[in-house]
Structures are given as structure tokens and as C-alpha cells.
Scaffold this motif. Structure first.
Motif, PDB file in Angstrom:
ATOM      1  N   SER A 157       5.355 -11.952  -6.350  1.00  0.00           N
ATOM      2  CA  SER A 157       6.112 -10.717  -6.173  1.00  0.00           C
ATOM      3  C   SER A 157       6.554 -10.438  -4.742  1.00  0.00           C
ATOM      4  O   SER A 157       7.154  -9.401  -4.474  1.00  0.00           O
ATOM      5  N   PHE A 158       6.306 -11.357  -3.805  1.00  0.00           N
ATOM      6  CA  PHE A 158       6.895 -11.227  -2.480  1.00  0.00           C
ATOM      7  C   PHE A 158       8.391 -11.524  -2.516  1.00  0.00           C
ATOM      8  O   PHE A 158       9.164 -10.987  -1.735  1.00  0.00           O
ATOM      9  N   SER A 159       8.792 -12.401  -3.431  1.00  0.00           N
ATOM     10  CA  SER A 159      10.181 -12.866  -3.430  1.00  0.00           C
ATOM     11  C   SER A 159      10.881 -12.638  -4.761  1.00  0.00           C
ATOM     12  O   SER A 159      11.971 -13.152  -4.975  1.00  0.00           O
ATOM     13  N   HIS A 160      10.262 -11.851  -5.628  1.00  0.00           N
ATOM     14  CA  HIS A 160      10.769 -11.728  -6.991  1.00  0.00           C
ATOM     15  C   HIS A 160      10.477 -10.318  -7.497  1.00  0.00           C
ATOM     16  O   HIS A 160       9.358  -9.829  -7.390  1.00  0.00           O
ATOM     17  N   PHE A 161      11.498  -9.640  -8.024  1.00  0.00           N
ATOM     18  CA  PHE A 161      11.275  -8.348  -8.652  1.00  0.00           C
ATOM     19  C   PHE A 161      12.342  -8.131  -9.716  1.00  0.00           C
ATOM     20  O   PHE A 161      13.260  -8.946  -9.870  1.00  0.00           O
ATOM     21  N   SER A 162      12.220  -7.046 -10.459  1.00  0.00           N
ATOM     22  CA  SER A 162      13.152  -6.793 -11.555  1.00  0.00           C
ATOM     23  C   SER A 162      13.561  -5.327 -11.552  1.00  0.00           C
ATOM     24  O   SER A 162      12.746  -4.450 -11.235  1.00  0.00           O
ATOM     25  N   PRO A 200       7.514  -5.655 -10.821  1.00  0.00           N
ATOM     26  CA  PRO A 200       7.272  -6.990 -10.269  1.00  0.00           C
ATOM     27  C   PRO A 200       7.898  -8.114 -11.078  1.00  0.00           C
ATOM     28  O   PRO A 200       8.118  -9.209 -10.552  1.00  0.00           O
ATOM     29  N   CYS A 201       8.171  -7.870 -12.366  1.00  0.00           N
ATOM     30  CA  CYS A 201       8.619  -8.961 -13.240  1.00  0.00           C
ATOM     31  C   CYS A 201       9.453  -8.373 -14.374  1.00  0.00           C
ATOM     32  O   CYS A 201       9.233  -7.233 -14.803  1.00  0.00           O
ATOM     33  N   GLU A 233       3.519   2.114 -15.799  1.00  0.00           N
ATOM     34  CA  GLU A 233       2.381   1.863 -14.898  1.00  0.00           C
ATOM     35  C   GLU A 233       2.679   0.799 -13.853  1.00  0.00           C
ATOM     36  O   GLU A 233       1.929   0.662 -12.877  1.00  0.00           O
ATOM     37  N   TRP A 234       3.777   0.039 -14.032  1.00  0.00           N
ATOM     38  CA  TRP A 234       4.107  -1.012 -13.080  1.00  0.00           C
ATOM     39  C   TRP A 234       5.328  -0.684 -12.227  1.00  0.00           C
ATOM     40  O   TRP A 234       5.826  -1.545 -11.506  1.00  0.00           O
ATOM     41  N   ARG A 235       5.817   0.534 -12.297  1.00  0.00           N
ATOM     42  CA  ARG A 235       6.984   0.903 -11.493  1.00  0.00           C
ATOM     43  C   ARG A 235       6.650   0.970 -10.006  1.00  0.00           C
ATOM     44  O   ARG A 235       5.683   1.612  -9.601  1.00  0.00           O
ATOM     45  N   TYR A 236       7.504   0.316  -9.188  1.00  0.00           N
ATOM     46  CA  TYR A 236       7.381   0.437  -7.734  1.00  0.00           C
ATOM     47  C   TYR A 236       8.028   1.735  -7.237  1.00  0.00           C
ATOM     48  O   TYR A 236       7.650   2.272  -6.209  1.00  0.00           O
ATOM     49  N   GLY A 237       9.065   2.184  -7.939  1.00  0.00           N
ATOM     50  CA  GLY A 237       9.895   3.297  -7.514  1.00  0.00           C
ATOM     51  C   GLY A 237      11.303   3.040  -8.014  1.00  0.00           C
ATOM     52  O   GLY A 237      11.525   2.148  -8.843  1.00  0.00           O
ATOM     53  N   ASN A 238      12.261   3.787  -7.491  1.00  0.00           N
ATOM     54  CA  ASN A 238      13.633   3.669  -7.963  1.00  0.00           C
ATOM     55  C   ASN A 238      14.556   3.229  -6.831  1.00  0.00           C
ATOM     56  O   ASN A 238      14.545   3.824  -5.749  1.00  0.00           O
ATOM     57  N   ILE A 239      15.357   2.221  -7.088  1.00  0.00           N
ATOM     58  CA  ILE A 239      16.231   1.641  -6.064  1.00  0.00           C
ATOM     59  C   ILE A 239      17.348   2.600  -5.675  1.00  0.00           C
ATOM     60  O   ILE A 239      17.970   2.444  -4.619  1.00  0.00           O
ATOM     61  N   ASN A 240      17.611   3.609  -6.497  1.00  0.00           N
ATOM     62  CA  ASN A 240      18.600   4.632  -6.128  1.00  0.00           C
ATOM     63  C   ASN A 240      18.072   5.569  -5.055  1.00  0.00           C
ATOM     64  O   ASN A 240      18.867   6.266  -4.409  1.00  0.00           O
ATOM     65  N   GLU A 241      16.773   5.584  -4.869  1.00  0.00           N
ATOM     66  CA  GLU A 241      16.155   6.573  -3.985  1.00  0.00           C
ATOM     67  C   GLU A 241      15.634   5.995  -2.682  1.00  0.00           C
ATOM     68  O   GLU A 241      15.631   6.693  -1.650  1.00  0.00           O
ATOM     69  N   ARG A 271       1.948   0.189  -5.865  1.00  0.00           N
ATOM     70  CA  ARG A 271       1.898  -0.719  -7.009  1.00  0.00           C
ATOM     71  C   ARG A 271       2.332  -2.120  -6.599  1.00  0.00           C
ATOM     72  O   ARG A 271       1.776  -3.118  -7.069  1.00  0.00           O
ATOM     73  N   ALA A 272       3.337  -2.191  -5.709  1.00  0.00           N
ATOM     74  CA  ALA A 272       3.785  -3.500  -5.237  1.00  0.00           C
ATOM     75  C   ALA A 272       2.684  -4.188  -4.429  1.00  0.00           C
ATOM     76  O   ALA A 272       2.436  -5.389  -4.592  1.00  0.00           O
ATOM     77  N   VAL A 273       2.035  -3.431  -3.567  1.00  0.00           N
ATOM     78  CA  VAL A 273       0.942  -4.002  -2.767  1.00  0.00           C
ATOM     79  C   VAL A 273      -0.162  -4.519  -3.679  1.00  0.00           C
ATOM     80  O   VAL A 273      -0.743  -5.591  -3.438  1.00  0.00           O
TER      81      VAL A 273
END
Length: 409
Positions: free
Chosen positions: A257-262, A271-272, A280-288, A299-301
Motif C-alpha cells: 500500500s505504499f505504491s498502490h491504492f484504490s 488500500p486495495c 472500515e478501510w477508508r483512508y479519507g476522500n480524495i475530494n477533500e 488507516r493507511a499507516v
């Protein structure tokens, strides 16, 4: 091995098929809005440029069925990428069931250099046992029509084959079909989620069972005459891993997950792709927020610090496997801090590849450390051309390589 910086983008979770083993658990039905698409592309490219301008960014368009987003969506993709790439290297791939392919789509993919992977499980009676529009209507004829249109346009496509209890008994037929249609392929087990949960007893292979059909296909592949050879990414990557001493695909990376996300249709990041839609696996929102902030979220960490399963510490193949697929561990056991459900099969697979190499080349030395230091990556073992035959090197894309592997296809 250098890994592309990859965003698996799901424009929609909608699908026009109803496959018995579909892993999708997301019941939401939006198609990604253009404003979200702009953020997905711009922020992904910006992150790559800010971290390493030499990175190659791979956008994989996934689903659901990604073609349901319609062609104008992908025309926007090309326009937005052109506006924000600023010389950065990037590519587009799409994973599709191909049932919606027509001449216009085929021409679009060709003109815009999309790599196309099609989901199909073998000949008609094999494919239609699980990949259906409805209980009484299989997808094979429509898929093959799409494949032929793509080939007629000159596209070099690949296919993804899922092995189940039902298809297990048809491995030779699957191989013969792939050869006869000249279809490079990847092979995967089903994932225990989504619709597959209700059908798992009928379709799911046991942790030890997946190795048998995989090995049977591998042997057909490695023994094939030149005229019958077709590329298989999983066979190539796992064999290269043994020869180099380093993992060659995402599921075997120490930390994928250092080089891969969805990114899902609403802009939430995971992460995938298989975990897309799992709150439960959401990192956040790319719009924000930025991609850097997403990849530094709690969660990413957590996903970037997967613990080593005690079983793996002394495993002979730990340095090329790293416990297998994180998302499969989570889907089966409820935690990513354990080994892949298919670990017993993965061990058999690596052992079989090594045995085949040793049988063909008695002088081949694939000895591995008896104890692996899991805190550090294993040193890369250079490939020496004389250790393996011209035939095997050709199959692995290693002709002309002595101390360094060529990049995988």
C-alpha cells in the motif's frame, strides 16, 4: 523490483452481469462525477510528480463494470490526464467483461493506448457456470464477441481466469481454450466476499486445494511447445521471484500500500480495489485532501505496517511472499495482520516451481537463507542466464539478461 504508482479507480460499482462469485460488497449505485474524476487524476499525478518524477503512474479502471460509465467519461479521462501530466509517464488499463464492447469502443481503446484485460473463465460451458447475466443466460457469447472486436482493432488483450470448485475439473479444457484463442492470461482464486459468500460452499477452494489446479496449468505452460505458448503473468512473476529473490507482484510485496491504492465512485480511498466500499478501510476522500494526506491517514499507516505472521518468520519463501495477499487475509480472517488464506497453496506453488527448475537444470542453485530477517528486505539475487534454459528465459522475458531482470509485461 520497481513497482508502478497505481490507482485502481472504480467509476461505478454497477455491473450488467450477476456472477456467482462476485466479490463486490458495495451496494451504492453512483457513477463518478466529473469533479471527482478531475481530483482523482490531478491529485494522483501531482503526488507522483512531487515524490519521484521518474515514477510511472498506472490508472486501472475497474468496477463493477467500468464501461457502464460510458465513453464520454473516458474521453474526459484522456482530456484531464493530458492537462495535468506535464510530461509524467502514465498509462491506462481497464478490467472489463467485454460484453459492452462495440467497434467504437475498440477503436477508442486502440487510439488511446488502453491495455485491456477481459474476465472470462474458459470455454462456454466452463465460463457460463458462474459468469452470467441471469441464472439461465450465460455471458460467453457476448464476451467472445467483444474479444474478437478488440482483436480486430489490433489490441493485444489479456484475460483473467478465476479458478473455482466447478472449474477445477476443467483445467486442461481451460488451457486448450486459452491456447486456441491466443489469450495471454492471469489466474486467481475467488475472494470470500460479496456474492461469493452465499456461494462459497459450492465454489470456494480450500486453502490447500488451490495449488493443484494452479500447478496443473503451470506445467502445461512451462512444457508447452513454442507454437502453444501463451503468457501468464502469475506464472512469470512467481518464477522470476524465485530466480531474483525478490517479489514481483503486488500480493507478494512486503508492503503493497505504499505504491498502490484504490478510489471508489464517491472519491473515497482504500488500500486495495477488493476493499473498496468497506467503510472500515477508508483512508479519507480524495475530494477533500491530498494523496499524501490520504497515505498518511491512520488507516493507511495501519495497512503499511502489516505484522509478520509467526508462521512466516521461518518460512523458506517469506522473502518472495511476505505472507501473501493482505486483503485476502482480511476477507477470510478479519485482520490483515496474518497470512493469506491460501498460504498452504502458495507454499506448494513455490516449491513446485523450484522443483521444476531444479529438474530441468540440475546445476541451478536456488538455495535460500534458513532464517529470514523480516525487518529488512532480502538482498536481490541476480539472475544468471546460464542457470536456466533458453526456453525458460524466453518464457520469463529474460533473453539477453544476465545480472538484471527486464521489467514484466
Amino acid at each position: 523490483m520497481a513497482i508502478n504508482f497505481t490507482n485502481v479507480v472504480k467509476p461505478t460499482h454497477l455491473c450488467n452481469l450477476s456472477c456467482a462469485y462476485c466479490y463486490n460488497e458495495d451496494t451504492r449505485a453512483p457513477v463518478m462525477e466529473r469533479s471527482t474524476l478531475v481530483n482523482v487524476i490531478r491529485k494522483t499525478l501531482d503526488h507522483a510528480r512531487d515524490n519521484n518524477p521518474s515514477w510511472h503512474v498506472d490508472f486501472i479502471w475497474h468496477g463493477g463494470e467500468p464501461m457502464l460509465a460510458k465513453m464520454n467519461f473516458y474521453r474526459d479521462v484522456i482530456e484531464i490526464q493530458s492537462a495535468h501530466s506535464y510530461g509524467l509517464n502514465f498509462s491506462n488499463s481497464i478490467q472489463t467483461n467485454a460484453t459492452l464492447v462495440n467497434p467504437e469502443w475498440a477503436k477508442f481503446f486502440k487510439e488511446n493506448q488502453f491495455r485491456v484485460s477481459v474476465s472470462i473463465d474458459g470455454p462456454k460451458h466452463v465460463n457460463d457456470s458462474a459468469r452470467k447475466y441471469s441464472p439461465s443466460r450465460g455471458s460467453f457469447d457476448a464476451v467472445m464477441r467483444g474479444i474478437r472486436l478488440l482483436k480486430d482493432e489490433g489490441l493485444q488483450i489479456g484475460v483473467c481466469v478465476v479458478i473455482t470448485k466447478e472449474t477445477f475439473q476443467h483445467i486442461d479444457e481451460i488451457w486448450d481454450f486459452l491456447v486456441s484463442e491466443r489469450l495471454p492470461f492471469n489466474v486467481i482464486p475467488l475472494t470470500r466476499s460479496g456474492d461469493a459468500l452465499a456461494n462459497y460452499e459450492d465454489l470456494g477452494l480450500g486453502a490447500d486445494d488451490y495449488a493443484e489446479p494452479w500447478i496443473k496449468l503451470f506445467d502445461r505452460w512451462i512444457d508447452a511447445d513454442k507454437k502453444d505458448y501463451i503468457y501468464c503473468s502469475d506464472f512469470v512473476f512467481k518464477t522470476r521471484a524465485i530466480l531474483s529473490g525478490t517479489p514481483q507482484d503486488c500480493i507478494a510485496q512486503k508492503i503493497c500500500s505504499f505504491s498502490h491504492f484504490s478510489t471508489d465512485p464517491d472519491g473515497y480511498v482504500y488500500p486495495c480495489a477488493t476493499l473498496s466500499g468497506s467503510p472500515e478501510w477508508r483512508y479519507g476522500n480524495i475530494n477533500e485532501i491530498s494523496v499524501a494526506s490520504l497515505l498518511a491517514s491512520p488507516r493507511a499507516v495501519e495497512s503499511q505496517n502489516r505484522q509478520v505472521d509467526p508462521h512466516c518468520v521461518k518460512c523458506k519463501w517469506q522473502h518472495v511472499c511476505h505472507g501473501g495477499c493482505m486483503q485476502r487475509a482480511y476477507k477470510y480472517f478479519g485482520t490483515h495482520n496474518t497470512r493469506d488464506y491460501y498460504c498452504p497453496s502458495l507454499y506448494k506453488i513455490y516449491e513446485h516451481i523450484e522443483a521444476r527448475l531444479r529438474t530441468a537444470h540440475p546445476s541451478f542453485d536456488a538455495a535460500l537463507p534458513k532464517k529470514v530477517d523480516t525487518r529488512e528486505p532480502a538482498p536481490e539475487r541476480p539472475i544468471v542466464s546460464k542457470e536456466i534454459s533458453h526456453k525458460v528465459r524466453s518464457r520469463l522475458g529474460l533473453l539477453g539478461a544476465t545480472n538484471q531482470m527486464k521489467k514484466g509485461n
